[in-house]
Scaffold this motif. Sequence first.
Motif, short mmCIF file in Angstrom:
data_model
loop_
_atom_site.label_atom_id
_atom_site.label_comp_id
_atom_site.label_asym_id
_atom_site.label_seq_id
_atom_site.Cartn_x
_atom_site.Cartn_y
_atom_site.Cartn_z
N PRO A 241 19.29 -21.66 -10.26
CA PRO A 241 18.34 -22.02 -11.33
C PRO A 241 17.61 -20.75 -11.79
O PRO A 241 17.76 -19.71 -11.17
N CYS A 242 16.85 -20.83 -12.86
CA CYS A 242 16.14 -19.65 -13.37
C CYS A 242 15.31 -19.01 -12.26
O CYS A 242 14.47 -19.68 -11.65
N PRO A 243 15.52 -17.73 -11.97
CA PRO A 243 14.78 -17.09 -10.89
C PRO A 243 13.31 -16.85 -11.21
O PRO A 243 12.53 -16.51 -10.33
N ILE A 244 12.91 -17.09 -12.47
CA ILE A 244 11.50 -16.91 -12.83
C ILE A 244 10.76 -18.25 -12.81
O ILE A 244 9.71 -18.37 -12.19
N CYS A 245 11.30 -19.28 -13.48
CA CYS A 245 10.54 -20.54 -13.58
C CYS A 245 11.19 -21.69 -12.82
O CYS A 245 10.61 -22.77 -12.71
N GLY A 246 12.43 -21.50 -12.32
CA GLY A 246 13.08 -22.53 -11.53
C GLY A 246 13.81 -23.58 -12.34
O GLY A 246 14.43 -24.50 -11.78
N ILE B 137 20.60 -17.68 -20.62
CA ILE B 137 19.20 -17.70 -21.04
C ILE B 137 18.57 -18.97 -20.49
O ILE B 137 19.17 -20.06 -20.58
N CYS B 138 17.40 -18.83 -19.89
CA CYS B 138 16.65 -20.00 -19.43
C CYS B 138 16.01 -20.63 -20.65
O CYS B 138 15.25 -19.98 -21.37
N LEU B 139 16.31 -21.90 -20.88
CA LEU B 139 15.79 -22.57 -22.08
C LEU B 139 14.33 -22.99 -21.91
O LEU B 139 13.70 -23.44 -22.87
N SER B 140 13.79 -22.81 -20.69
CA SER B 140 12.37 -23.11 -20.48
C SER B 140 11.50 -21.88 -20.68
O SER B 140 10.50 -21.93 -21.39
N CYS B 141 11.88 -20.73 -20.05
CA CYS B 141 10.98 -19.56 -20.12
C CYS B 141 11.59 -18.39 -20.88
O CYS B 141 10.93 -17.37 -21.04
N SER B 142 12.84 -18.50 -21.30
CA SER B 142 13.56 -17.49 -22.09
C SER B 142 14.05 -16.28 -21.28
O SER B 142 14.52 -15.31 -21.85
N HIS B 143 13.95 -16.37 -19.96
CA HIS B 143 14.43 -15.26 -19.13
C HIS B 143 15.96 -15.15 -19.21
O HIS B 143 16.66 -16.17 -19.24
N LEU B 144 16.46 -13.91 -19.22
CA LEU B 144 17.90 -13.65 -19.27
C LEU B 144 18.36 -13.16 -17.90
O LEU B 144 17.80 -12.19 -17.38
ZN LIG Z 1 13.01 -19.77 -16.69
#
Ligand SMILES: [Zn+2]
Length: 332
Positions: A27-32, A54-61
Motif C-alpha cells: 500500500p502507499c508507504p506514506i498514507c497507507g 501514484i497514490c490516489l489518496s495522497c499523490s505520492h509516487l
Molecule cells: Zn498515499
Amino acid sequence: MEPYMHDHVPEYILPLEGAPETHERIPCPICGSTERAPLYEGVALRGNTLILDICLSCSHLYINPRPPMAAFNEFYQDDAYFHLCADFSKMTLEEKLAQFDDPEFWDERFGHGKRLYDKYLTGKLTADDTVFDFGCGDGAWLWALQQLTGCAVGGEEISDIYTEIAAKRLGTPIFAGAVEEVADQIVEKHRGNVKVAIVSGSLQHMLDPMKCLRAARDILTDDGLLYICNWSIFEHYMAAYQDQRRRLLGEILSWEHLHYFHETSFKYMVRAAGFEIVDFAIESDVRERHMEIVARKSDTPAELPSRQEVEGVVMRARAFESATIAQRLRPN
Ligand SMILES: [Zn+2]
C-alpha cells in the motif's frame, strides 16, 4: 532468453519482464492507502521493468512492487552502490574512493552544512545542541555543523563504506544499518534531545520514509527543527535542469530509488509525520537541484490533498511526457 545483465546492478533485481517473487506489492508507504493507479509501467532506467504507482489518496509516487529489505542490505553492503555513484560522477571507483582523502573534496562538502547553518540555523544551533543526520553518507553536513558551532553530532548510514568514512571524520561512531532497522535504537539514545534532524537526499532510498520522519520527530526537542531535501520529479528529473536534456519517466525510474517526490506529496508526507512546515523552497539554496522543507513538531493532523490536486499531478506528468516526446521528434 539471454540472461540480462547491467553494470553494477545486482542480478536479483533485474528480470526483464515482471518482478521476482521476492518483490513486495505494498500500500502507499506514506498514507497507507491501497487506492492507486500505475503512472508508468515498462522498461526503466537500468533496463528492467518497473511500475510507478501514484497514490490516489495522497499523490505520492512510488515503485510497486518493490525489492525487499534484504536486497537493499546486500546492495549497500558491498561496493555496488559506490560503483553506481562513481558512474554518476563519471569517475572510476578508485577515483571516487580516493576523494575521501582529498582536503579539497571536504572543502566543497563543507559548503552544504555551512549554507544550512547560514540560512536556517544561525543563532539557533549552539555548542550545547545535538544534530542528527539520517542517511548521513560521508558525514560532511554533520562535520560542517560540528566545526561551525561545536555542537554534538549523531548519524545513521546504511552503507558500510560511508559509515566508516563518516565515523572517522566526525570522531564518533554512527548507527550502521538501514534506518528501518536501527530507528528504535536511535530513538532510545536520542529521544527529545536533538535540536536539528537532517534527512538530505536519502528518503528516496528508504523502504519506509515515514519511519524515518517519525523517528526524527521523536528525537527532536520541542523547539527542534527538521530539514529535508530531495529532487522533485518535475523540476529536477523531467524538466531540463540547466543544460541537461528533459527526461521521460522510463529514463528516470530506477529500482534503488523507491520514491519520486513532488511538492504536493512532499508537504503532505512531512505533515503526516507530525510536523508543521516553517519553510519550503522548490529550489534550495542549501543543496543545488533539490527542493527543501524546514519543519517543526506539531500535533495538527495532516489534511490529504484534494482529488483535483492528485489529478493535477497525473496531468503534469503526462504534460511533461508528451512535450518531451514532441521535442525529441523535431528535426535536429
Ligand atoms: Zn498515499
